[in-house]
Design a protein around this motif. Structure first.
Motif, PDB file in Angstrom:
ATOM      1  N   LYS A 185       0.824  -1.207   0.000  1.00 34.96           N
ATOM      2  CA  LYS A 185       0.000   0.000   0.000  1.00 34.96           C
ATOM      3  C   LYS A 185       0.862   1.262   0.000  1.00 34.96           C
ATOM      4  CE  LYS A 185      -4.023  -1.947   2.276  1.00 34.96           C
ATOM      5  NZ  LYS A 185      -4.909  -1.882   3.429  1.00 34.96           N
ATOM      6  N   THR A 186       2.006   1.213   0.651  1.00 40.09           N
ATOM      7  CA  THR A 186       2.850   2.404   0.711  1.00 40.09           C
ATOM      8  C   THR A 186       3.402   2.770  -0.649  1.00 40.09           C
ATOM      9  OG1 THR A 186       4.840   1.142   1.261  1.00 40.09           O
ATOM     10  CG2 THR A 186       3.539   1.998   3.107  1.00 40.09           C
ATOM     11  N   ASN A 196       8.523   5.198   2.654  1.00 44.87           N
ATOM     12  CA  ASN A 196       8.572   4.458   1.393  1.00 44.87           C
ATOM     13  C   ASN A 196       9.864   3.667   1.266  1.00 44.87           C
ATOM     14  OD1 ASN A 196       6.056   5.284   0.498  1.00 44.87           O
ATOM     15  ND2 ASN A 196       6.846   7.003  -0.662  1.00 44.87           N
ATOM     16  N   ALA A 197      10.985   4.267   1.648  1.00 50.45           N
ATOM     17  CA  ALA A 197      12.270   3.573   1.567  1.00 50.45           C
ATOM     18  C   ALA A 197      12.287   2.369   2.503  1.00 50.45           C
ATOM     19  CB  ALA A 197      13.407   4.529   1.911  1.00 50.45           C
ATOM     20  N   LYS A 198      11.763   2.540   3.708  1.00 50.93           N
ATOM     21  CA  LYS A 198      11.723   1.425   4.670  1.00 50.93           C
ATOM     22  C   LYS A 198      10.799   0.318   4.160  1.00 50.93           C
ATOM     23  CE  LYS A 198      14.415   2.761   8.005  1.00 50.93           C
ATOM     24  NZ  LYS A 198      15.595   2.007   8.385  1.00 50.93           N
ATOM     25  N   ALA A 199       9.677   0.708   3.578  1.00 52.06           N
ATOM     26  CA  ALA A 199       8.746  -0.281   3.041  1.00 52.06           C
ATOM     27  C   ALA A 199       9.407  -1.069   1.912  1.00 52.06           C
ATOM     28  CB  ALA A 199       7.473   0.394   2.544  1.00 52.06           C
ATOM     29  N   GLU A 200      10.102  -0.382   1.027  1.00 58.08           N
ATOM     30  CA  GLU A 200      10.797  -1.057  -0.072  1.00 58.08           C
ATOM     31  C   GLU A 200      11.865  -1.999   0.461  1.00 58.08           C
ATOM     32  OE1 GLU A 200      12.242   1.964  -2.718  1.00 58.08           O
ATOM     33  OE2 GLU A 200      10.217   2.618  -3.242  1.00 58.08           O
ATOM     34  N   GLU A 201      12.571  -1.558   1.497  1.00 56.89           N
ATOM     35  CA  GLU A 201      13.593  -2.406   2.120  1.00 56.89           C
ATOM     36  C   GLU A 201      12.960  -3.671   2.701  1.00 56.89           C
ATOM     37  OE1 GLU A 201      16.223  -2.055   6.134  1.00 56.89           O
ATOM     38  OE2 GLU A 201      16.222  -0.294   4.828  1.00 56.89           O
ATOM     39  N   GLN A 202      11.816  -3.513   3.368  1.00 58.40           N
ATOM     40  CA  GLN A 202      11.127  -4.658   3.950  1.00 58.40           C
ATOM     41  C   GLN A 202      10.617  -5.604   2.862  1.00 58.40           C
ATOM     42  OE1 GLN A 202      10.708  -5.622   7.206  1.00 58.40           O
ATOM     43  NE2 GLN A 202      12.226  -4.033   7.574  1.00 58.40           N
ATOM     44  N   ILE A 203      10.120  -5.042   1.776  1.00 58.01           N
ATOM     45  CA  ILE A 203       9.630  -5.869   0.665  1.00 58.01           C
ATOM     46  C   ILE A 203      10.770  -6.687   0.086  1.00 58.01           C
ATOM     47  CG2 ILE A 203       8.731  -5.783  -1.697  1.00 58.01           C
ATOM     48  CD1 ILE A 203       7.024  -3.350  -0.714  1.00 58.01           C
ATOM     49  N   ARG A 204      11.933  -6.057  -0.102  1.00 60.79           N
ATOM     50  CA  ARG A 204      13.097  -6.793  -0.621  1.00 60.79           C
ATOM     51  C   ARG A 204      13.500  -7.899   0.346  1.00 60.79           C
ATOM     52  NH1 ARG A 204      14.674  -1.623  -2.190  1.00 60.79           N
ATOM     53  NH2 ARG A 204      15.965  -1.369  -0.366  1.00 60.79           N
ATOM     54  N   SER A 205      13.489  -7.590   1.624  1.00 58.83           N
ATOM     55  CA  SER A 205      13.862  -8.578   2.636  1.00 58.83           C
ATOM     56  C   SER A 205      12.885  -9.753   2.640  1.00 58.83           C
ATOM     57  CB  SER A 205      13.892  -7.919   4.012  1.00 58.83           C
ATOM     58  OG  SER A 205      14.142  -8.866   5.014  1.00 58.83           O
ATOM     59  N   LYS A 249      11.376 -15.264   1.266  1.00 64.24           N
ATOM     60  CA  LYS A 249      10.456 -16.170   0.579  1.00 64.24           C
ATOM     61  C   LYS A 249      11.219 -17.108  -0.351  1.00 64.24           C
ATOM     62  CE  LYS A 249       6.299 -17.473  -0.705  1.00 64.24           C
ATOM     63  NZ  LYS A 249       5.524 -18.337   0.129  1.00 64.24           N
ATOM     64  N   LYS A 250      12.202 -16.564  -1.076  1.00 61.77           N
ATOM     65  CA  LYS A 250      12.998 -17.398  -1.974  1.00 61.77           C
ATOM     66  C   LYS A 250      13.798 -18.428  -1.185  1.00 61.77           C
ATOM     67  CE  LYS A 250      13.384 -14.033  -5.686  1.00 61.77           C
ATOM     68  NZ  LYS A 250      14.256 -13.118  -6.416  1.00 61.77           N
TER      69      LYS A 250
END
Length: 50
Positions: free
Chosen positions: A3-4, A15-24, A29-30
């Motif tokens: 959502k962010t 937004n930067a923290k959200a993107e970092e969390q998404i990458r993590s 998941k992989k």
């Protein structure tokens, strides 16, 4: 967290923290998928050995 990404005028820090969390999470998941595959292979080998 997705959502962010929709908000273009939101906080850059958030937004930067959200993107970092998404990458993590994507990386985690992989890794999880890799371990699940290894487990399946190990279980198959164990069955085959019996």
């Amino acid at each position: 967290m997705k959502k962010t990404e929709k908000y273009k005028t939101g906080s850059k820090v958030i937004n930067a923290k959200a993107e970092e969390q998404i990458r993590s999470m994507t990386s985690s998941k992989k890794t999880e998928e890799t371990y699940k595959q290894l487990l399946k292979e190990a279980e198959a080998l164990a069955k085959k050995a019996n």
